[in-house]
Design a protein around this motif. Structure first.
Motif, PDB file in Angstrom:
ATOM      1  N   PRO A 144       0.636  -1.249  -0.005  1.00 53.98           N
ATOM      2  CA  PRO A 144      -0.149  -0.007   0.080  1.00 53.98           C
ATOM      3  C   PRO A 144       0.891   1.222   0.015  1.00 53.98           C
ATOM      4  CG  PRO A 144       0.262  -0.757   2.342  1.00 53.98           C
ATOM      5  CD  PRO A 144       1.022  -1.790   1.223  1.00 53.98           C
ATOM      6  N   ILE A 145       2.034   1.131  -0.278  1.00 47.25           N
ATOM      7  CA  ILE A 145       3.132   2.426   0.028  1.00 47.25           C
ATOM      8  C   ILE A 145       3.478   2.586  -1.566  1.00 47.25           C
ATOM      9  CG2 ILE A 145       5.381   3.011   0.765  1.00 47.25           C
ATOM     10  CD1 ILE A 145       3.057   2.405   3.054  1.00 47.25           C
ATOM     11  N   VAL A 146       3.476   3.767  -1.649  1.00 45.57           N
ATOM     12  CA  VAL A 146       4.068   4.452  -2.755  1.00 45.57           C
ATOM     13  C   VAL A 146       4.997   5.456  -2.620  1.00 45.57           C
ATOM     14  CG1 VAL A 146       3.393   5.977  -4.842  1.00 45.57           C
ATOM     15  CG2 VAL A 146       1.687   4.286  -4.114  1.00 45.57           C
ATOM     16  N   LEU A 147       6.303   5.259  -3.368  1.00 44.93           N
ATOM     17  CA  LEU A 147       7.221   6.020  -3.159  1.00 44.93           C
ATOM     18  C   LEU A 147       7.664   7.085  -4.363  1.00 44.93           C
ATOM     19  CD1 LEU A 147       9.888   3.623  -1.679  1.00 44.93           C
ATOM     20  CD2 LEU A 147       8.243   5.056  -0.458  1.00 44.93           C
ATOM     21  N   VAL A 200       1.907  12.079   1.980  1.00 44.48           N
ATOM     22  CA  VAL A 200       2.657  12.265   3.279  1.00 44.48           C
ATOM     23  C   VAL A 200       3.978  12.912   2.482  1.00 44.48           C
ATOM     24  CG1 VAL A 200       3.900  11.419   4.962  1.00 44.48           C
ATOM     25  CG2 VAL A 200       1.641  10.277   4.471  1.00 44.48           C
ATOM     26  N   ALA A 201       4.158  14.248   3.346  1.00 48.54           N
ATOM     27  CA  ALA A 201       5.739  14.758   2.650  1.00 48.54           C
ATOM     28  C   ALA A 201       6.717  14.257   3.687  1.00 48.54           C
ATOM     29  CB  ALA A 201       5.520  16.384   2.958  1.00 48.54           C
ATOM     30  N   MET A 202       7.537  13.407   2.959  1.00 49.21           N
ATOM     31  CA  MET A 202       8.887  12.903   3.648  1.00 49.21           C
ATOM     32  C   MET A 202       9.568  14.159   4.420  1.00 49.21           C
ATOM     33  SD  MET A 202       9.814   9.843   1.294  1.00 49.21           S
ATOM     34  CE  MET A 202      11.422   9.747   1.909  1.00 49.21           C
ATOM     35  N   ILE A 242       1.143   7.774  -0.232  1.00 47.96           N
ATOM     36  CA  ILE A 242       2.076   8.388  -1.075  1.00 47.96           C
ATOM     37  C   ILE A 242       3.022   9.056  -0.410  1.00 47.96           C
ATOM     38  CG2 ILE A 242       2.671   9.698  -3.112  1.00 47.96           C
ATOM     39  CD1 ILE A 242      -0.273   9.131  -4.094  1.00 47.96           C
ATOM     40  N   PHE A 243       4.263   8.437  -0.109  1.00 47.16           N
ATOM     41  CA  PHE A 243       5.167   9.441   0.445  1.00 47.16           C
ATOM     42  C   PHE A 243       6.259  10.059  -0.654  1.00 47.16           C
ATOM     43  CE2 PHE A 243       4.119   6.507   3.747  1.00 47.16           C
ATOM     44  CZ  PHE A 243       4.358   7.158   5.002  1.00 47.16           C
ATOM     45  N   GLU A 244       6.244  11.513  -0.345  1.00 50.10           N
ATOM     46  CA  GLU A 244       6.840  12.032  -1.846  1.00 50.10           C
ATOM     47  C   GLU A 244       8.044  12.997  -0.791  1.00 50.10           C
ATOM     48  OE1 GLU A 244       7.037  15.590  -2.063  1.00 50.10           O
ATOM     49  OE2 GLU A 244       5.476  16.469  -0.870  1.00 50.10           O
ATOM     50  N   GLY A 245       9.172  12.856  -1.527  1.00 52.53           N
ATOM     51  CA  GLY A 245      10.369  13.432  -1.116  1.00 52.53           C
ATOM     52  C   GLY A 245      11.781  13.171  -2.139  1.00 52.53           C
ATOM     53  N   ILE A 246      12.652  13.814  -2.024  1.00 54.85           N
ATOM     54  CA  ILE A 246      13.681  13.795  -2.847  1.00 54.85           C
ATOM     55  C   ILE A 246      14.467  12.440  -2.845  1.00 54.85           C
ATOM     56  CG2 ILE A 246      14.184  16.495  -3.166  1.00 54.85           C
ATOM     57  CD1 ILE A 246      16.296  16.316  -1.498  1.00 54.85           C
ATOM     58  N   HIS A 247      14.237  11.798  -1.596  1.00 55.05           N
ATOM     59  CA  HIS A 247      15.091  10.859  -1.120  1.00 55.05           C
ATOM     60  C   HIS A 247      14.260   9.491  -1.230  1.00 55.05           C
ATOM     61  CE1 HIS A 247      18.646  13.200  -0.592  1.00 55.05           C
ATOM     62  NE2 HIS A 247      17.939  13.992   0.310  1.00 55.05           N
ATOM     63  N   ALA A 248      13.117   9.508  -1.997  1.00 54.40           N
ATOM     64  CA  ALA A 248      12.280   8.520  -1.774  1.00 54.40           C
ATOM     65  C   ALA A 248      12.629   6.991  -2.401  1.00 54.40           C
ATOM     66  CB  ALA A 248      10.934   8.800  -2.291  1.00 54.40           C
TER      67      ALA A 248
END
Length: 312
Positions: free
Chosen positions: A46-49, A79-81, A156-162
């Protein structure tokens, strides 16, 4: 992929509103394709990077994908990492070659906490997503929000290091997206506007409008931002299941209204003056577009403001 300058200007002169609508529809189709791939992976995780360099529009794209999944009956949380940044310890924090704190480094992130949260969410357990206060440069878990995933729910976890090894490498089952404004603008075979300039213009305008950062300061940070991309982001983009181009053919004509006056006001003694003059000159090739014509849910609104999404 490259856009053609002549075609952009022709479409602006012919029917600018139709041009904007067509570009937005093409972007919506990219979002829909990404949603297809994510749903196809839901049984595995259920996790999206979602990763990408600065100025890529990761936040808006994450929210648009979440909206598309909601329309298909899948409850989705973006979710903002950045909230998983550790409170920096100036004695041990990573440094740039110049000796400054290196906020582009993945060592600034709490990788262990992210790992625990991904595992807990996949098991249906509740986690407390932390809150990083950028104004105070500290993580404040007391402001965190609880999150749990039920059946047919996605985070959805979004961030430059995902897509970093310490995140995506530990969770190969997660769906993985890489987003960047990848398209140049050419006039025939001649390069007129680089994709990296699009991201620089986006960031300069956003930082000035919403983060109280002058363009000179943004330009000063840009070299380290680009260094960080080459070291910490680009090497992992091959992990992505989906590579997403977030550029829009109409964005340079819109950004001309905002970025050009800001760039022209940068003092002549700025050390990046040569590139700055090259970028300023590049805007002259484009017909301008009235920003009022830009849809409220356009990705460009993340940077120029006046949009329908709420950014934290």
């Amino acid at each position: 992929m490259a856009y053609q300058l002549q075609e952009i200007n022709r479409r602006i002169q012919l029917d600018v509103e139709e041009f904007l609508a067509e570009c937005d529809e093409n972007y919506a189709q990219r979002v829909s394709l990404a949603a297809d791939r994510i749903l196809g992976n839901l049984e595995r995780s259920p996790i999206v990077l979602l990763s990408g360099p600065s100025g890529s529009g990761k936040t808006t794209t994450a929210m648009k994908i979440a909206e598309e999944l909601q329309r298909r009956g899948v409850n989705t949380h973006a979710v903002a990492m950045d909230n998983y940044f550790k409170t920096p310890d100036r004695r041990t924090a990573p440094r740039t070659p110049e000796g400054d704190l290196d906020f582009e480094s993945p060592l600034c992130l709490d990788m262990e906490l992210l790992d625990r949260h991904f595992r807990a969410l996949s098991r249906g357990e509740e986690v407390l997503v932390p809150k990083f206060e950028f104004a105070r440069q500290m993580r404040n878990d007391s402001l965190g929000r609880p999150l749990s995933l039920g059946k047919n729910e996605i985070a959805i976890f979004e961030g430059i290091h995902a897509l970093n090894d310490e995140i995506a490498g530990r969770h190969p089952e997660a769906a993985k997206l890489y987003i960047s404004a990848r398209s140049n603008v050419n006039e025939g075979a001649v390069l007129r506007f680089k994709g990296t300039w699009m991201r620089l213009a986006r960031r300069a305008v956003r930082d000035y409008n919403f983060r109280g950062t002058g363009v000179g300061e943004t330009l000063g940070m840009w070299a380290n931002v680009r260094r960080g991309e080459k070291l910490y982001i680009s090497p992992f983009k091959g992990r992505a299941d989906i590579v997403f181009d977030s550029s829009l053919p109409y964005e340079v004509p819109v950004m001309k209204n905002y970025a050009l006056p800001l760039l022209q006001a940068v003092p002549e003694e700025n050390v990046r003056r040569a590139e700055l003059l090259e970028l300023i000159d590049a805007f002259r090739y484009f017909e301008a577009i009235d920003p009022e014509l830009v849809a409220r849910d356009s990705l460009i609104r993340e940077f120029i403001g006046g949009g329908s999404y709420k950014y934290h």
